[in-house]
Design an enzyme around this catalytic site. Structure first.
Site, PDB file in Angstrom:
ATOM      1  N   ASP A  39     -50.178  15.207 -24.620  1.00  0.00           N
ATOM      2  CA  ASP A  39     -49.509  14.048 -24.036  1.00  0.00           C
ATOM      3  C   ASP A  39     -49.899  13.871 -22.573  1.00  0.00           C
ATOM      4  O   ASP A  39     -50.439  14.785 -21.933  1.00  0.00           O
ATOM      5  CB  ASP A  39     -47.987  14.229 -24.104  1.00  0.00           C
ATOM      6  CG  ASP A  39     -47.449  14.264 -25.522  1.00  0.00           C
ATOM      7  OD1 ASP A  39     -48.140  13.748 -26.424  1.00  0.00           O
ATOM      8  OD2 ASP A  39     -46.346  14.806 -25.716  1.00  0.00           O
ATOM      9  N   TYR A  68     -48.985  26.888 -27.539  1.00  0.00           N
ATOM     10  CA  TYR A  68     -48.580  26.179 -26.334  1.00  0.00           C
ATOM     11  C   TYR A  68     -47.637  27.074 -25.527  1.00  0.00           C
ATOM     12  O   TYR A  68     -46.887  27.882 -26.094  1.00  0.00           O
ATOM     13  CB  TYR A  68     -47.833  24.890 -26.677  1.00  0.00           C
ATOM     14  CG  TYR A  68     -48.716  23.753 -27.134  1.00  0.00           C
ATOM     15  CD1 TYR A  68     -49.153  22.784 -26.239  1.00  0.00           C
ATOM     16  CD2 TYR A  68     -49.109  23.644 -28.468  1.00  0.00           C
ATOM     17  CE1 TYR A  68     -49.951  21.727 -26.654  1.00  0.00           C
ATOM     18  CE2 TYR A  68     -49.915  22.597 -28.890  1.00  0.00           C
ATOM     19  CZ  TYR A  68     -50.329  21.638 -27.985  1.00  0.00           C
ATOM     20  OH  TYR A  68     -51.123  20.606 -28.407  1.00  0.00           O
TER      21      TYR A  68
END
Length: 273
Positions: free
Chosen positions: A55, A109
């Site tokens: 993102d 992540y």
């Protein structure tokens, strides 16, 4: 075919994937490859694919992209045409049918949640409640209430949280992630940790009924999130020493800039007491 490990600062970009009229990480990669005559002006490079689409504001340590590359295109050569905020630092020769998206077997992540013990915001965040919420969210679930995707919502998440000074470092790993899933998992755990939602909300969100509107879960801020690692069977990445030092220099400079900015913000905060 060659795969490259790429680190980038996500703040200047509107995400990884190309979009009209706004800068993205993929634009920077393609612009560099065009300057290096690896692809044409209007076409994606042959064989190109990337491990994931981060993102806007999300950074990466080991985003992985693959392309049909000439032998001379080392990470340091790639960096010669990349902006300083994007650095290739390792590469691996891979089979001709390698696909950086589909062949990834595990993605990791890391979210750096600022949660100082005894600090200005610590009183509003109960670390034990955060950990308990993350423990419920770990494992295989249908995360349809934590993503904007309509398919591929069943995922098996590994989640760990460890204290590192003023930060709670949250590691999330899976074979793949639905859109915004990582940020919404963190957002839900923080909601519960701050008392904005009761712990039972985690079970409701994991249930089959839609949880939307005011009862839905907003994604946590993007900037503390990093695409940390991507694993492939049989791909042996070799670090390029010169490219690694170039990347370290970029992040060393950013560390100095951010440390100074944090000190200024703290000084003004303290000065307004």
């Amino acid at each position: 075919m060659r795969a490259y490990r790429v680190a980038y600062d996500g703040r200047p970009f509107h995400g990884f994937q190309r979009q009209p009229d706004v800068p993205t990480v993929e634009d920077a990669l393609f612009d560099a490859l065009r300057e290096l005559d690896v692809c044409g002006a209007d076409a994606a490079p042959d064989g190109y694919a990337a491990a994931g689409r981060t993102d806007a504001g999300v950074s990466a340590r080991a985003q992985t992209v693959a392309v049909d590359a000439p032998d001379w295109l080392t990470p340091r050569a790639f960096n010669g045409e990349l902006p300083g905020s994007v650095r290739a630092w390792a590469s691996a020769d891979v089979p001709d049918d390698f696909h950086a998206t589909h062949d990834a077997r595990r993605r990791e992540y890391v979210y750096f949640l600022h949660a100082p013990r005894g600090g200005a915001t610590a009183a509003s965040l109960d670390e034990e409640r955060v950990r308990d919420a993350l423990a419920v969210l770990a494992g295989e679930h249908d995360f349809h209430n934590l993503t904007t995707d309509e398919t591929g919502t069943v995922r098996d998440l590994e989640i760990e949280a460890e204290r590192d000074d003023d930060f709670l470092v949250i590691r999330l790993a899976a074979g793949g992630f639905a859109r915004q899933l990582v940020r919404r998992v963190v957002g839900l755990a923080v909601e519960v940790g701050r008392g904005a939602s009761d712990p039972e909300k985690v079970e409701r969100v994991l249930g089959s009924e839609p949880v939307a509107g005011p009862d839905g879960v907003a994604p946590a801020p993007a900037q503390p999130l990093v695409l940390w690692d991507v694993d492939y069977d049989g791909a042996s990445f070799r670090m390029d020493d010169e490219a690694v030092e170039s990347a370290r220099a970029v992040w060393r400079q950013r560390h100095r800039e951010w440390a100074s900015a944090a000190r200024v913000a703290d000084a003004i905060f303290q000065g307004l007491e």
